[in-house]
Design a protein around this motif. Structure first.
Motif, mmCIF file in Angstrom:
data_model
loop_
_atom_site.group_PDB
_atom_site.id
_atom_site.type_symbol
_atom_site.label_atom_id
_atom_site.label_comp_id
_atom_site.label_asym_id
_atom_site.label_seq_id
_atom_site.Cartn_x
_atom_site.Cartn_y
_atom_site.Cartn_z
ATOM 1 N N LYS A 77 0.844 -1.188 0.000
ATOM 2 C CA LYS A 77 0.000 0.000 0.000
ATOM 3 C C LYS A 77 0.883 1.243 0.000
ATOM 4 O O LYS A 77 1.781 1.374 0.819
ATOM 5 C CB LYS A 77 -0.905 -0.008 1.229
ATOM 6 N N ASP A 79 -0.735 4.441 -0.569
ATOM 7 C CA ASP A 79 -1.653 5.575 -0.447
ATOM 8 C C ASP A 79 -1.408 6.350 0.845
ATOM 9 O O ASP A 79 -1.094 5.766 1.877
ATOM 10 C CB ASP A 79 -3.105 5.104 -0.448
ATOM 11 N N ASP A 81 -3.583 8.174 3.274
ATOM 12 C CA ASP A 81 -5.003 8.343 3.571
ATOM 13 C C ASP A 81 -5.189 8.911 4.973
ATOM 14 O O ASP A 81 -4.232 9.186 5.688
ATOM 15 C CB ASP A 81 -5.753 7.017 3.400
ATOM 16 N N ARG A 83 -6.272 7.533 7.706
ATOM 17 C CA ARG A 83 -5.762 6.660 8.780
ATOM 18 C C ARG A 83 -4.264 6.861 8.969
ATOM 19 O O ARG A 83 -3.778 6.907 10.101
ATOM 20 C CB ARG A 83 -6.061 5.203 8.477
#
Length: 141
Positions: A77, A79, A81, A83
């Motif tokens: 991953k 990204d 984001d 979180r």
């Protein structure tokens, strides 16, 4: 073999944390106090760690596989984001308030200092609560 390697790597890491002063919350808090008793020495510790990591990844990832596993387990991953940002912010605020990060607190457990034990207990509870809340949010969505 994996257990022995894990132990040795942890021992080297913990020793480095203790020698560098990263297990001392006063030293860490002084690093963040740029308008007061600022101690820039931890910037050199972090910079040294980045250099070693940069070189180490280049050397190790040229190998067909790691020493104690059949393949490398790298993050997939990429990204950025909410979180990730929220978790990073909480990590930074916690480090700034307590003077401990998880990497420095775990080796410091060996000192028997009550503040370290309180921090690690809060860390474990926080991880549990975040995991529980994350699952509840995913189920509701």
């Amino acid at each position: 073999m994996r257990l022995i390697l894990g132990y040795l790597i942890g021992l080297i890491f913990g020793t480095g944390i203790l020698i560098s002063g990263m297990a001392n919350p006063a030293k860490v808090l002084n690093f963040f106090d740029v308008f007061g008793t600022w101690d820039p020495s931890l910037a050199f510790v972090m910079g040294g760690a980045l250099v070693v990591t940069f070189i180490g990844y280049r050397v190790v990832l040229k190998q067909p596989s790691p020493l104690a596993d059949s393949k490398f387990h790298l993050p997939t991953k990429h990204d950025i984001d909410a979180r990730l940002i929220a978790g990073s912010a909480m990590f930074g605020v916690g480090w700034g308030i307590a003077g401990f990060c998880p990497g420095g607190a775990l080796p410091a457990l060996g000192t028997g200092n009550a503040s370290v034990m309180i921090f690690v207990t809060a860390l474990v509870v926080g991880i549990w609560v975040a995991t529980w809340a994350g699952r509840r949010i995913l189920v509701a969505a």
